[in-house]
Design an enzyme around this catalytic site. Sequence first.
Site, PDB file in Angstrom:
ATOM      1  N   ARG A  46      95.742   0.176 -29.641  1.00  0.00           N
ATOM      2  CA  ARG A  46      96.731   1.240 -29.411  1.00  0.00           C
ATOM      3  C   ARG A  46      96.664   2.170 -30.612  1.00  0.00           C
ATOM      4  O   ARG A  46      95.985   1.899 -31.591  1.00  0.00           O
ATOM      5  CB  ARG A  46      98.150   0.704 -29.131  1.00  0.00           C
ATOM      6  N   ASP A 227     100.897  11.367 -31.108  1.00  0.00           N
ATOM      7  CA  ASP A 227     100.102  11.066 -29.915  1.00  0.00           C
ATOM      8  C   ASP A 227      99.662  12.327 -29.202  1.00  0.00           C
ATOM      9  O   ASP A 227      98.648  12.349 -28.519  1.00  0.00           O
ATOM     10  CB  ASP A 227     100.885  10.155 -28.967  1.00  0.00           C
ATOM     11  N   ASN A 237     105.441  11.378 -30.492  1.00  0.00           N
ATOM     12  CA  ASN A 237     105.036  10.201 -31.273  1.00  0.00           C
ATOM     13  C   ASN A 237     105.937   9.048 -30.864  1.00  0.00           C
ATOM     14  O   ASN A 237     106.840   9.199 -30.022  1.00  0.00           O
ATOM     15  CB  ASN A 237     105.130  10.496 -32.775  1.00  0.00           C
TER      16      ASN A 237
HETATM   17  O1  MRU Z   1     102.361   2.922 -28.249  1.00  0.00           O
HETATM   18  P1  MRU Z   1     101.420   3.036 -29.412  1.00  0.00           P
HETATM   19  O2  MRU Z   1     101.492   1.887 -30.341  1.00  0.00           O
HETATM   20  O3  MRU Z   1     100.007   3.352 -28.958  1.00  0.00           O
HETATM   21  O4  MRU Z   1     101.951   4.304 -30.201  1.00  0.00           O
HETATM   22  C1  MRU Z   1     101.267   4.705 -31.367  1.00  0.00           C
HETATM   23  C2  MRU Z   1     101.944   5.801 -32.089  1.00  0.00           C
HETATM   24  O5  MRU Z   1     102.949   6.331 -31.664  1.00  0.00           O
HETATM   25  C3  MRU Z   1     101.284   6.291 -33.335  1.00  0.00           C
HETATM   26  O6  MRU Z   1     102.225   6.786 -34.229  1.00  0.00           O
HETATM   27  C4  MRU Z   1     100.299   7.423 -32.984  1.00  0.00           C
HETATM   28  O7  MRU Z   1      99.410   7.020 -31.988  1.00  0.00           O
HETATM   29  C5  MRU Z   1      99.545   7.882 -34.156  1.00  0.00           C
HETATM   30  S1  MRU Z   1      98.399   6.652 -34.650  1.00  0.00           S
HETATM   31  C6  MRU Z   1      97.382   7.127 -35.818  1.00  0.00           C
END
Ligand code: MRU
Length: 335
Positions: A46, A227, A237
Amino acid sequence: MKFKSIEFKNDELFLLDQRLLPENEEYYVCRTYMDVEYAIREMVVRGAPAIGSVAAYGIAFAAADNPTEDEFISRCNFIMQSRPTAVNLFWAVKRMMDVVELSKQIDYSELLLHAKLIYDEDIATNKRMAEIGNEIVKENATILTHCNTGALATVAYGTALGVIREAHYSGKNIHVYADETRPRLQGARLTAWELVKEGIPSTLIADNVAATLIRDNKIDLILVGADRIALNGDTANKIGTFMLSALAKVYNIPFYIVAPMTTIDFDIEKGEKIEIEERSADEVRMVGNSRVAPLEINVFNPAFDVTPNENITGIITEKGIVYPPFKENILKIKE
Ligand code: MRU
């Protein structure tokens, strides 16, 4: 780096299984595009840049058995529907599909080379962002971060956590507060694991402690990842980021997003157009294998929120730091 989150060896893609950390450091092995789709959907891997890099290998796998063009396209679409919010997924798949379009063949070896290119680019990009971001970190700074934006969320180093790594290794004597990040606990399980592994002075807090620390002048800087960033700077995010940004605004704390150019969605004008993933109710009703709420209770579980651009001090990218007015300045660094 003290560990590899993603590694391709002998036609197999090894992913450090993030569902099992910090108790177990085990690799999940992908051999097909279906394995890759599963790994993204189930959050074996993720974090936006990591999802993009892994998806690229998924597209290469999709070409391994000489599919017809229609089969190949439907496999690409299958990988793209694994998670909706991180734009790096769509960016990577499109870039891989462009390779096919340009060479007019669906060639596994060629696509593999391209996936490796995306992988290597991510490492270089994160290194550069870390160096650029370190310029705004003051000596002895106390930094608050949210979710996991480290080497686990990327191919190496990380985005916001990459800046934190760089600040630590350049001897700035920083201290990090990591939000545990309910409901999936990426902060507690993953960021804390990376911080401890690197020996970076840090403290884990429950999410609801952040406001008290900010009010009491204990935080000098907030660094988070992204994201998807809309053209006007609105940033999706991990859920809880918006709340931090609002606090940062009230208490005048610098609030920076750290994200590669591949996280900017130039096709979306504003944050309200970003699709926000909703995940299962059990992520909230349960903690690990223990039930903490009645099964009958309704749950609202958005995985992300959108921070409005007016709450953001700057966006740290590999091409420099973008300050308001965001739309104008994002367009300036596009090419
Ligand atoms: O649901 P996730 O764990 O994939 O969410 C990840 C995030 O929100 C991170 O902050 C984002 O992807 C930036 S990672 C470098």
